[in-house]
Design a protein around this motif. Structure first.
Motif, PDB file in Angstrom:
ATOM      1  N   GLN A   1       5.558   3.373   1.657  1.00 12.67           N
ATOM      2  CA  GLN A   1       5.100   2.088   1.126  1.00 12.67           C
ATOM      3  C   GLN A   1       5.065   1.086   2.272  1.00 12.67           C
TER       4      GLN A   1
ATOM      5  N   ILE B   1      -5.577   5.575  -0.875  1.00  9.03           N
ATOM      6  CA  ILE B   1      -4.275   4.910  -1.002  1.00  9.03           C
ATOM      7  C   ILE B   1      -4.140   4.317  -2.405  1.00  9.03           C
TER       8      ILE B   1
ATOM      9  N   PHE C   1      -2.087  10.584   6.537  1.00 15.30           N
ATOM     10  CA  PHE C   1      -2.150   9.294   7.230  1.00 15.30           C
ATOM     11  C   PHE C   1      -1.762   9.466   8.698  1.00 15.30           C
TER      12      PHE C   1
ATOM     13  N   THR D   1      -8.867   2.646  -0.618  1.00 17.56           N
ATOM     14  CA  THR D   1      -8.865   3.338   0.674  1.00 17.56           C
ATOM     15  C   THR D   1      -8.309   2.449   1.781  1.00 17.56           C
TER      16      THR D   1
ATOM     17  N   VAL E   1       0.820   5.235   0.674  1.00 22.19           N
ATOM     18  CA  VAL E   1      -0.027   6.208   1.366  1.00 22.19           C
ATOM     19  C   VAL E   1       0.744   7.516   1.530  1.00 22.19           C
TER      20      VAL E   1
ATOM     21  N   ALA F   1       0.859  -1.194   0.000  1.00 22.38           N
ATOM     22  CA  ALA F   1       0.000   0.000   0.000  1.00 22.38           C
ATOM     23  C   ALA F   1       0.885   1.229   0.000  1.00 22.38           C
TER      24      ALA F   1
ATOM     25  N   PHE G   1      -7.161  -2.318   4.648  1.00 20.31           N
ATOM     26  CA  PHE G   1      -6.703  -1.874   3.322  1.00 20.31           C
ATOM     27  C   PHE G   1      -7.554  -2.593   2.275  1.00 20.31           C
TER      28      PHE G   1
END
Length: 269
Positions: free
Chosen positions: A235, A206, A162, A187, A157, A155, A183
């Motif tokens: 990541q 995301i 975040f 989103t 972000v 993921a 996840f």
């Protein structure tokens, strides 16, 4: 008038060991800060309160763990002799203080005493300032096998929103209540609290690659890692909801990952 003490009673300062190598002071300070956050605070486990320094010719690797997370940072430096290989275990607080106080110098010289020497001293020097510290006894646990190779989901972000979300949702957590992350698609949903107690939920966008995943973390440890990567994007790589996740920095969402720093975080049950 001030009374004076006998000069002979002042202990002799230890001699700085021979220089092992030189590194830019800002690089050294940033690397130590990234790793020292993961060191343990429990003095009954002194080995885990340290930062493991491993020198392999042109590469220095710093590592620290408190059993719930692990931070590893690699950097290049100029060794004083070719083929130098050594390790040292230094108290994280001492190393962080040394790195911070030497940022006024352009470069920092690191001196790591040999294992054969009685004192096992480490020294730091830069433009008129020197510091020495005794190394910690004990063996740092092997950690390289903990860094997972088979990634099932990643993921990407944006760090700032975040981090804000984690802090807001974490208001209803405590040491025993984890922050749950879902996840899925485009989103990540953050959720904490249950039952009649306070609850919080939030969702942010995301980029997800791989299978959807649900995982729970200690929010403080997650916040520490997000701040430590020091890049606009992070990541997060997963191998399963009960297995550690790895945080690595990215300067752009679609750019290359910054390989020199990894922050491994254990999930909460």
């Amino acid at each position: 008038t001030l009374p004076t003490l006998s000069i002979n009673e002042y202990p002799n300062l230890p001699e700085l060991p021979e220089s092992t190598g030189v590194i830019a002071s800002d690089t050294f300070a940033a690397a130590v800060a990234q790793v020292a956050i993961a060191a343990g605070r429990d003095d009954s486990l002194p080995t885990l309160t340290g930062v493991h320094v491993e020198v392999n010719e042109n590469t220095v690797t710093l590592a620290a763990t408190d059993r719930y997370r692990l931070a590893v940072r690699e950097m290049q430096w100029q060794p004083s002799k070719p083929g130098v290989e050594t390790t040292a275990l230094l108290r994280a607080r001492t190393l962080a203080d040394a790195a911070k106080s030497l940022t006024t110098s352009k470069e920092v010289s690191l001196s790591l005493g040999s294992a054969a020497s009685h004192d096992r001293l480490a020294g730091f020097a830069g433009e008129g300032k020197t510091m020495t510290s005794r190394m910690l006894d004990g063996t740092f646990p092997p950690y390289r096998h903990l860094l997972p190779q088979e990634i099932t989901t990643t993921a990407i972000v944006e760090v700032a929103p975040f981090l804000d979300s984690v802090r807001r949702v974490a208001l209803v957590t405590d040491k025993t209540v984890p922050l749950r992350l879902e996840f899925n698609g485009t989103t990540v949903s953050l959720e904490a609290g249950a039952g009649e107690e306070a609850q919080a939920t939030e969702a942010i966008d995301i980029l997800l690659n791989g299978e959807p995943i649900s995982i729970a973390f200690n929010p403080t440890f997650l916040s520490d890692g997000l701040q430590a990567v020091g890049t606009p994007f992070v990541q997060i790589s997963f191998t399963g909801s009960n297995k550690p996740a790895i945080l690595m920095g990215k300067n752009e969402a679609t750019g290359n990952v910054v390989e020199n720093y990894r922050y491994l975080l254990m999930p909460m049950r």
